[in-house]
Design an enzyme around this catalytic site. Structure first.
Site, PDB file in Angstrom:
ATOM      1  N   SER A  14      -1.555   1.446  -9.139  1.00 50.14           N
ATOM      2  CA  SER A  14      -1.920   0.496 -10.200  1.00 50.14           C
ATOM      3  C   SER A  14      -2.262   1.237 -11.480  1.00 50.14           C
ATOM      4  O   SER A  14      -2.813   2.328 -11.451  1.00 50.14           O
ATOM      5  CB  SER A  14      -3.118  -0.356  -9.769  1.00 50.14           C
ATOM      6  OG  SER A  14      -3.510  -1.209 -10.830  1.00 50.14           O
ATOM      7  N   LYS A  45      -3.284  -2.964  -2.348  1.00 56.06           N
ATOM      8  CA  LYS A  45      -2.685  -3.116  -3.679  1.00 56.06           C
ATOM      9  C   LYS A  45      -2.298  -4.575  -3.932  1.00 56.06           C
ATOM     10  O   LYS A  45      -2.447  -5.089  -5.058  1.00 56.06           O
ATOM     11  CB  LYS A  45      -1.445  -2.216  -3.787  1.00 56.06           C
ATOM     12  CG  LYS A  45      -0.631  -2.401  -5.084  1.00 56.06           C
ATOM     13  CD  LYS A  45      -1.479  -2.186  -6.343  1.00 56.06           C
ATOM     14  CE  LYS A  45      -0.655  -1.995  -7.596  1.00 56.06           C
ATOM     15  NZ  LYS A  45       0.230  -3.097  -7.930  1.00 56.06           N
ATOM     16  N   ASN A  68      -3.720  -7.003  -6.923  1.00 57.76           N
ATOM     17  CA  ASN A  68      -2.935  -7.820  -7.842  1.00 57.76           C
ATOM     18  C   ASN A  68      -3.375  -9.277  -7.804  1.00 57.76           C
ATOM     19  O   ASN A  68      -3.320  -9.971  -8.823  1.00 57.76           O
ATOM     20  CB  ASN A  68      -1.452  -7.706  -7.506  1.00 57.76           C
ATOM     21  CG  ASN A  68      -0.860  -6.370  -7.928  1.00 57.76           C
ATOM     22  OD1 ASN A  68      -1.583  -5.410  -8.140  1.00 57.76           O
ATOM     23  ND2 ASN A  68       0.443  -6.298  -8.031  1.00 57.76           N
ATOM     24  N   GLU A  79      -6.339  -9.495  -9.862  1.00 63.04           N
ATOM     25  CA  GLU A  79      -5.832  -9.369 -11.237  1.00 63.04           C
ATOM     26  C   GLU A  79      -5.322 -10.715 -11.755  1.00 63.04           C
ATOM     27  O   GLU A  79      -5.602 -11.088 -12.905  1.00 63.04           O
ATOM     28  CB  GLU A  79      -4.725  -8.328 -11.237  1.00 63.04           C
ATOM     29  CG  GLU A  79      -3.977  -8.129 -12.534  1.00 63.04           C
ATOM     30  CD  GLU A  79      -2.786  -7.224 -12.338  1.00 63.04           C
ATOM     31  OE1 GLU A  79      -1.671  -7.602 -12.748  1.00 63.04           O
ATOM     32  OE2 GLU A  79      -2.943  -6.126 -11.765  1.00 63.04           O
TER      33      GLU A  79
END
Length: 625
Positions: A295, A350, A354, A357
């Site tokens: 990232s 990950k 996201n 995010e």
């Protein structure tokens, strides 16, 4: 980068002679391991008694310390029998990425003849068989036949050292280019590869190499076989290609040229289930596979990303020095890279990153919408966000400030951007995973569906004409909105971390949530002051909403989220994630919920049974309704 060149093999294979010649050719120091044996070892061997592991341990540690000391100044050549893998592990402890092994190979008869002709050596010839018996064939050494002339052996060794790169990067998209420059800047000798399409896309790798000074020593390829052959063994190849079928196609293209023990590292946004499948598939072919979440975007990949590796921990150690060196650094200068766990756990973490995010972006968009309805210009909103940095700073807040201040002619650029938000799949996967695992990460799904809704632009335009918006007055001040935003962010982080925790339990991954938060404090898109706070919180409790400090924060912020969401609903302003955060929280802290009605309904039409509040045994009941 400096190298410790270990030339190994049984006694009498010619290590010392070759080692001295290599050091002379390369103009680097030479050390004979036999010179560092303690007197007790020399006496034991002189009397015809083989050394045991205990005898060798201190000697091997001494040679490891010697190598570390020399590597601070330059490369060096060390000759040492290093017959067992455990010996080689001690010799390369903490410097594995800077060690290169050369194994001088010959038959017992060849070497016996040499030993018999050797003078002034303390080891009797009858100990030679014990060395052959002890020898464990190294998997990561370059073999050289001692039947060749010494000058031929030296030529082979120096060519191997000169020509071979230590790390390969396959795929020069945006992230691949940045990571390759990052690796080169950190002093690694790398090979880079990108496909060519004759007539349209040619010389991509070589042109990229030539356009950046730090890549001067890199080797550039468009031929897969040449790329693979340019790498030291075991090969370490990082794939930076599109997730899905393309990743599988690239793996199949590479397999014919790989050797047992080589390591493929998938640095793309792959689905964690695909990573597990690829891991098992390649294991059958004696090729190792590491799934790595990366990232930070283009800039992060160049200057230091947050890296989330998953797979076999022992194999991870083969690539650890490279990944940790290029990673961002936290407040204590530790790399924002840590071994996450087994199988596809790195890509899972990950994926959740996201998902978090998605929510953080949606919350800022909703706050922007609120201030826009109040009548503030983008510049005014940017100023407000600037004032929030002391209490709620994050990378996404910072870039949103820059976005809001960007002008295009006489207007702000943001006003000219079509309000249709795309996605690349990780939000979808996170939403599916939270449903499969039964974890209530509702905000990720809400943020994803908000993007889907935005894509129906034409329908929304028509609907705005069909349904009149009733606007009253947003009775909100800046602090109300800030507090509501902070409340929703706490719920977002709780849900994301809960999803990771539930996956760890379901897949039996040994996950360290505090360490995951730590590597998210720099280099990645969701880095923030709050993430720094979560490092210590998660050391005490996996559930951040059970932590006293967080409980007090939520209590102080709760009045604001209720006020903001209520005002928005009354003014028909869509704030899906702000709304969902308080709706989830209301359900979360309700001791006795309406789920008893649902369970009764399930039993009525499907005989699914239920438990009773007046029976502590947990027995299940069914009623003929």
């Amino acid at each position: 980068m400096n190298k410790a060149i270990f030339i190994m093999g049984v006694s009498g294979c010619g290590k010392s002679t070759i080692g001295q010649l290599v050091s002379q050719r390369l103009k680097i120091p030479f050390f004979d391991g036999d010179d560092f044996h303690p007197q007790s070892n020399v006496a034991k061997m002189s009397s015809g008694v083989p050394l045991d592991d205990e005898d060798r341990y201190g000697w091997l540690v001494t040679l490891n310390k010697l190598a570390k000391k020399e590597l601070q100044k330059s490369s060096c050549v060390i000759v040492c029998s290093a017959l067992k893998q455990t010996y080689r592990d001690i010799l390369s402890s903490d410097i594995k990425n800077q060690v290169k092994w050369f194994h001088l190979v010959g038959s017992f008869e060849q070497i016996l003849e040499r030993v018999n002709n050797r003078s002034n050596h303390f080891m009797p010839t009858d100990l030679l068989q014990s060395q052959f018996n002890t020898l464990e064939q190294p998997e990561d050494a370059f073999e050289v036949n001692i039947g060749l002339k010494p000058e031929e052996i030296v030529e082979i060794i120096t060519e191997e050292l000169k020509m071979k790169s230590e790390f390969g990067l396959f795929g020069l998209g945006v992230m691949g280019k940045s990571l390759s420059r990052n690796l080169a800047q950190k002093g690694f000798n790398i090979s880079i590869f990108n496909r060519e399409v004759k007539g349209t896309e040619e010389n991509i790798a070589i042109n990229f190499k030539n356009s950046h000074k730090e890549l001067q020593t890199a080797q550039a390829f468009s031929d897969i076989e040449a790329f693979v052959n340019s790498l030291q063994t075991p090969r370490r190849i990082m794939l930076m290609v599109n997730a899905g079928k393309i990743t599988d196609m690239v793996i199949e293209d590479l397999i014919p040229f790989l050797s047992d023990g080589d390591v493929l590292i998938d640095g793309g946004n792959s689905n964690y289930l695909d990573t597990k499948t690829r891991y098992d598939y390649l294991k059958e072919k004696n090729i190792h596979f590491i799934g790595v979440g990366v990232s930070g975007g283009e800039e992060g990949a160049l200057k230091g990303p947050s890296i989330m590796p998953g797979g076999n921990k022992e194999i991870y150690n083969l690539v650890k020095p490279y990944l940790e060196k290029i990673a961002a650094k936290d407040a204590n200068n530790a790399p924002c890279c840590t071994y996450v766990g087994e199988e596809g756990s790195g890509h899972f973490v990950k994926m959740v990153h996201n998902g978090i995010e998605y929510v953080e972006m949606q919350l800022l968009a909703e706050v922007y919408t609120i201030f826009k309805m109040i009548g503030y210009t983008p510049d005014r909103i940017a100023d407000i966000f600037e004032s929030w940095k002391l209490k709620a700073n994050s990378y996404l807040l910072e870039i949103t400030i820059d976005i809001l201040r960007k002008k295009d002619g006489d207007d702000w650029l943001v006003n000219k951007i079509v309000d249709k938000a795309g996605n690349k799949g990780t939000g979808n996967w996170a939403t599916i995973a939270t449903a499969q695992l039964g974890a209530p990460s509702t905000l990720i799904a809400t943020a994803l569906f908000a993007r889907f809704t935005s894509f129906y632009k034409e329908e929304r335009i028509q609907a705005s004409k069909n349904f009149n918006k009733e606007v009253l007055e947003l009775k909100l001040n800046n602090d109300d909105v800030l507090n509501a935003y902070q409340f929703a962010r706490i719920i977002n982080h709780y849900q994301g971390i809960k999803l990771i925790s539930e996956a760890g339990k379901a897949y039996k991954w040994q996950l360290n949530l505090s360490e995951i938060a730590r590597i998210w404090t720099n280099g990645c898109i969701i880095r923030s002051n709050f993430m720094v706070q979560l490092i210590s919180v998660l050391k005490e409790d996996d559930n951040i909403l059970a932590h006293k400090k967080i409980i007090n924060q939520v209590k102080s912020l709760k009045p604001s989220i209720k006020k903001v969401v209520a005002n928005c609903i009354l003014n028909e302003l869509a704030v899906p994630c702000l709304s969902d955060s308080v709706n989830f929280f209301n359900a979360y802290f309700t001791a006795n919920s309406s789920a008893n009605i649902i369970q009764a309904q399930r039993d009525y039409f499907g005989a699914h049974t239920y438990q009773r509040t007046d029976d502590a045994t947990g027995k299940f009941y069914h009623t003929n309704w």
